[in-house]
Design a protein around this motif. Structure first.
Motif, PDB file in Angstrom:
ATOM      1  N   TYR A  45       0.845  -1.181   0.000  1.00  0.00           N
ATOM      2  CA  TYR A  45       0.000   0.000   0.000  1.00  0.00           C
ATOM      3  C   TYR A  45       0.889   1.242   0.000  1.00  0.00           C
ATOM      4  CZ  TYR A  45       1.092   0.382   4.963  1.00  0.00           C
ATOM      5  OH  TYR A  45       1.747   0.507   6.152  1.00  0.00           O
ATOM      6  N   ILE A  46       0.296   2.356  -0.410  1.00  0.00           N
ATOM      7  CA  ILE A  46       0.999   3.638  -0.419  1.00  0.00           C
ATOM      8  C   ILE A  46       0.216   4.606   0.446  1.00  0.00           C
ATOM      9  CG2 ILE A  46       1.844   5.545  -1.840  1.00  0.00           C
ATOM     10  CD1 ILE A  46       2.026   3.600  -4.178  1.00  0.00           C
ATOM     11  N   GLU A  47       0.895   5.327   1.291  1.00  0.00           N
ATOM     12  CA  GLU A  47       0.249   6.277   2.195  1.00  0.00           C
ATOM     13  C   GLU A  47       0.372   7.700   1.651  1.00  0.00           C
ATOM     14  OE1 GLU A  47       0.071   7.370   6.949  1.00  0.00           O
ATOM     15  OE2 GLU A  47       1.815   6.322   6.138  1.00  0.00           O
ATOM     16  N   PHE A  48      -0.759   8.400   1.636  1.00  0.00           N
ATOM     17  CA  PHE A  48      -0.799   9.787   1.193  1.00  0.00           C
ATOM     18  C   PHE A  48      -1.248  10.662   2.358  1.00  0.00           C
ATOM     19  CE2 PHE A  48      -1.608   7.161  -2.529  1.00  0.00           C
ATOM     20  CZ  PHE A  48      -0.684   7.667  -3.449  1.00  0.00           C
ATOM     21  N   LYS A  49      -0.589  11.800   2.512  1.00  0.00           N
ATOM     22  CA  LYS A  49      -0.953  12.744   3.568  1.00  0.00           C
ATOM     23  C   LYS A  49      -1.180  14.129   2.982  1.00  0.00           C
ATOM     24  CE  LYS A  49       1.198  10.523   7.544  1.00  0.00           C
ATOM     25  NZ  LYS A  49       1.987  10.738   8.788  1.00  0.00           N
ATOM     26  N   GLY A  50      -2.021  14.888   3.640  1.00  0.00           N
ATOM     27  CA  GLY A  50      -2.298  16.236   3.168  1.00  0.00           C
ATOM     28  C   GLY A  50      -3.368  16.896   4.000  1.00  0.00           C
ATOM     29  N   GLU A  51      -4.020  17.898   3.417  1.00  0.00           N
ATOM     30  CA  GLU A  51      -5.071  18.619   4.115  1.00  0.00           C
ATOM     31  C   GLU A  51      -6.178  18.999   3.147  1.00  0.00           C
ATOM     32  OE1 GLU A  51      -3.667  22.317   5.672  1.00  0.00           O
ATOM     33  OE2 GLU A  51      -2.665  22.903   3.818  1.00  0.00           O
ATOM     34  N   VAL A  52      -7.374  19.163   3.695  1.00  0.00           N
ATOM     35  CA  VAL A  52      -8.530  19.622   2.926  1.00  0.00           C
ATOM     36  C   VAL A  52      -8.928  20.977   3.480  1.00  0.00           C
ATOM     37  CG1 VAL A  52     -10.907  19.137   2.240  1.00  0.00           C
ATOM     38  CG2 VAL A  52      -9.279  17.248   2.512  1.00  0.00           C
ATOM     39  N   VAL A  53      -9.047  21.959   2.584  1.00  0.00           N
ATOM     40  CA  VAL A  53      -9.291  23.328   3.035  1.00  0.00           C
ATOM     41  C   VAL A  53     -10.403  23.970   2.213  1.00  0.00           C
ATOM     42  CG1 VAL A  53      -6.899  23.624   3.774  1.00  0.00           C
ATOM     43  CG2 VAL A  53      -7.574  24.310   1.457  1.00  0.00           C
ATOM     44  N   ASP A  54     -10.918  25.066   2.737  1.00  0.00           N
ATOM     45  CA  ASP A  54     -11.885  25.894   2.033  1.00  0.00           C
ATOM     46  C   ASP A  54     -11.153  26.673   0.937  1.00  0.00           C
ATOM     47  OD1 ASP A  54     -13.344  28.473   1.483  1.00  0.00           O
ATOM     48  OD2 ASP A  54     -14.804  27.602   2.865  1.00  0.00           O
ATOM     49  N   GLU A  55     -11.657  26.570  -0.284  1.00  0.00           N
ATOM     50  CA  GLU A  55     -10.990  27.217  -1.418  1.00  0.00           C
ATOM     51  C   GLU A  55     -10.931  28.733  -1.261  1.00  0.00           C
ATOM     52  OE1 GLU A  55     -12.772  27.772  -5.581  1.00  0.00           O
ATOM     53  OE2 GLU A  55     -11.542  25.961  -5.807  1.00  0.00           O
ATOM     54  N   ARG A  56     -11.945  29.323  -0.629  1.00  0.00           N
ATOM     55  CA  ARG A  56     -12.040  30.782  -0.541  1.00  0.00           C
ATOM     56  C   ARG A  56     -11.091  31.368   0.495  1.00  0.00           C
ATOM     57  NH1 ARG A  56     -15.017  33.934   2.766  1.00  0.00           N
ATOM     58  NH2 ARG A  56     -16.105  32.083   3.548  1.00  0.00           N
ATOM     59  N   ASN A  57     -11.053  30.785   1.698  1.00  0.00           N
ATOM     60  CA  ASN A  57     -10.265  31.402   2.766  1.00  0.00           C
ATOM     61  C   ASN A  57      -9.126  30.528   3.297  1.00  0.00           C
ATOM     62  OD1 ASN A  57     -11.640  29.493   4.326  1.00  0.00           O
ATOM     63  ND2 ASN A  57     -13.207  30.983   4.960  1.00  0.00           N
ATOM     64  N   GLY A  58      -9.029  29.288   2.796  1.00  0.00           N
ATOM     65  CA  GLY A  58      -7.939  28.430   3.228  1.00  0.00           C
ATOM     66  C   GLY A  58      -8.138  27.779   4.579  1.00  0.00           C
ATOM     67  N   ASP A  59      -9.308  27.956   5.189  1.00  0.00           N
ATOM     68  CA  ASP A  59      -9.565  27.349   6.500  1.00  0.00           C
ATOM     69  C   ASP A  59      -9.649  25.826   6.377  1.00  0.00           C
ATOM     70  OD1 ASP A  59      -9.641  29.821   7.660  1.00  0.00           O
ATOM     71  OD2 ASP A  59     -11.837  29.972   7.697  1.00  0.00           O
ATOM     72  N   PRO A  60      -9.135  25.101   7.371  1.00  0.00           N
ATOM     73  CA  PRO A  60      -9.228  23.635   7.321  1.00  0.00           C
ATOM     74  C   PRO A  60     -10.671  23.165   7.432  1.00  0.00           C
ATOM     75  CG  PRO A  60      -8.428  24.366   9.466  1.00  0.00           C
ATOM     76  CD  PRO A  60      -8.437  25.576   8.582  1.00  0.00           C
ATOM     77  N   ILE A  61     -10.984  22.068   6.762  1.00  0.00           N
ATOM     78  CA  ILE A  61     -12.325  21.490   6.803  1.00  0.00           C
ATOM     79  C   ILE A  61     -12.271  20.224   7.640  1.00  0.00           C
ATOM     80  CG2 ILE A  61     -14.206  20.501   5.446  1.00  0.00           C
ATOM     81  CD1 ILE A  61     -13.427  22.298   3.157  1.00  0.00           C
ATOM     82  N   ASN A  62     -12.969  20.264   8.734  1.00  0.00           N
ATOM     83  CA  ASN A  62     -12.993  19.162   9.697  1.00  0.00           C
ATOM     84  C   ASN A  62     -14.001  18.107   9.266  1.00  0.00           C
ATOM     85  OD1 ASN A  62     -13.126  17.552  11.999  1.00  0.00           O
ATOM     86  ND2 ASN A  62     -14.266  19.060  13.172  1.00  0.00           N
ATOM     87  N   SER A  63     -13.627  16.822   9.369  1.00  0.00           N
ATOM     88  CA  SER A  63     -14.513  15.676   9.102  1.00  0.00           C
ATOM     89  C   SER A  63     -14.946  15.587   7.641  1.00  0.00           C
ATOM     90  CB  SER A  63     -15.756  15.709  10.009  1.00  0.00           C
ATOM     91  OG  SER A  63     -15.377  15.624  11.368  1.00  0.00           O
ATOM     92  N   ALA A  64     -14.105  16.060   6.732  1.00  0.00           N
ATOM     93  CA  ALA A  64     -14.371  15.839   5.312  1.00  0.00           C
ATOM     94  C   ALA A  64     -14.114  14.371   4.987  1.00  0.00           C
ATOM     95  CB  ALA A  64     -13.475  16.731   4.457  1.00  0.00           C
TER      96      ALA A  64
END
Length: 433
Positions: A45-64
């Motif tokens: 398997y391959i592990e990927f890491k990153g973040e999901v954010v709001d496109e407009r203000n860059g705020d993190p999106i919790n529980s996406a």
């Protein structure tokens, strides 16, 4: 010397128990068959890491939600919007679907991701949905009745063996005091079956700083069952079902979209407010009339009644009562059927000591995300798993925190920065003792 007391709720959503009654569970917990599977697949398997954010203000999106198309593999982002997703090598040519309520879902080719620092931005959905022709229901109560009546046919109709990641935290005010995590196996029964779900611990780890808990020695009782019983479509008896629907009032809120599907939003509220009462929102698929998400609370303004519901015993010089009780449940769709995907239960309570100027506040949060599943039609529940009882308490064991391969190829919720910092502080404190 720490004061010990126990708190519990009569219906099994959140349980607390004093230090005196510790129920041990295995933390290595793997059968030989499962352990062999991990060894075989360890490097596939391959592990990927990153973040999901709001496109407009860059705020993190919790529980996406992040779901691998054409598979049963999924995970969610933590409160910092971060994710970690392990994907088998043979699915590298698949797409990754990222979705969250109120945002447009995004499909991303997995082979375009990097192993680290992926930044996925979601765009807010601004579509006006009130005039979409698919919204034909005019009676909110009738819609909820149809939702309950269809809970057998619209959801998985056969036993399913799920792999899930469970996390629970206990905080004193904003500081973490206890952290538990586990990879679990759930033998999930169909909604139409009166049989209860079975849970087995596969991997587990825990760290607790009892000094930070100050004068209390408390533990969260119920473990993974806390979030499993939030499943309104399986455990309807805990909130509402067809027989008691008249005890609630329902009304429509503005509709929305989840995972690119049109969704009714129904507000509900318990009519009888003589005892702690439920209220919240139901998100119901416009096409199938299936519940796809629910966010609801228990009103605990009546402190005495709430205390009787949650507190079994306590010190004579302390008053203990909940001040905030929240539940959340998400479902995902696969091959036209919906299944339990994510559950969260959060309880905040106050310990008010006599002759003390300031009280103590504690927050207990437990969450679980299904990361994989397989159909178990015509199969018996696995008998080589370490099944636990709903009264389980996660044991104090920190061995897993120092093992980088502890979770193997299992998907987990990426640790939050505050949680990771707390783990390090707790471990340093334990090493001094």
């Amino acid at each position: 010397m720490k004061t010990q007391f126990s708190v519990f709720q009569f219906h099994p959503f959140i349980f607390l128990i004093c230090l005196l009654f510790i129920i041990s569970i295995p933390t290595t917990g793997s059968s030989r068959t499962f352990q062999q599977n991990i060894e075989v697949n360890k490097f596939q398997y391959i592990e990927f890491k990153g973040e999901v954010v709001d496109e407009r203000n860059g705020d993190p999106i919790n529980s996406a939600h992040l779901t691998v198309d054409g598979s049963n593999i999924s995970t969610i982002t933590n409160s910092d919007g971060e994710f970690s997703l392990k994907i088998p090598a043979d699915l590298m040519n698949s797409n990754l679907t990222v979705s969250y309520l109120g945002y447009k879902s995004k499909n991303i080719p997995i082979n375009t991701l990097t192993k680290e620092n992926n930044r996925i931005s979601l765009q807010e959905s601004v579509e006006v949905l009130t005039e979409v022709s698919i919204f034909k229901s005019k009676d909110a109560k009738k819609l909820v009745s149809e939702m309950l009546e269809n809970r057998g046919s619209n959801y998985f109709s056969s036993p399913t063996l799920m792999t899930a990641f469970y996390r629970e935290t206990i905080k004193k005010r904003r500081k973490n005091a206890s952290l538990s995590e586990a990879v679990i196996k759930i033998y999930k029964q169909p909604n139409s079956s009166p049989k209860k779900d079975a849970v087995a611990i596969f991997k587990a780890r825990k760290s607790t700083d009892y000094d930070r808990l100050d004068t209390l020695a408390l533990k969260l009782r119920g473990g993974p069952f806390n979030t499993l019983y939030v499943d309104l479509m399986k455990y309807t008896e805990f909130v509402f079902e067809t027989d008691n629907i008249e005890e609630y009032k329902f009304s429509f809120d503005r509709p929305t979209k989840i995972n690119n599907r049109y969704v009714y939003v129904v507000d509900f509220e318990e009519i009888n407010k003589s005892l702690p009462w439920y209220y919240g929102k139901l998100f119901i698929d416009a096409e199938t009339h299936s519940l796809v998400k629910a966010s609801y609370k228990l009103n605990v303004d009546d402190k005495d009644a709430a205390s009787k519901m949650f507190v079994k015993s306590k010190p004579n010089r302390a008053r203990v009562f909940p001040i905030d009780v929240n539940y959340e449940i998400d479902y995902l769709q696969s091959n036209g059927k919906w299944y339990y995907s994510y559950g969260n239960a959060l309880l905040e309570f106050v310990v008010d000591w006599n002759k003390r100027l300031f009280n103590s506040r504690y927050t207990l949060n437990s969450e679980m995300v299904v990361t994989n599943w397989e159909d178990y039609t015509n199969k018996e529940a696995p008998n080589d798993l370490n099944y636990i009882r709903p009264s389980v308490v996660m044991v104090d064991d920190i061995s897993g925190f120092s093992d980088p391969e502890f979770w193997g190829n299992n998907n987990i919720i990426e640790p939050e920065k505050s949680i990771q910092n707390a783990i390090e502080k707790i471990q340093r404190q334990l090493k001094k003792e």
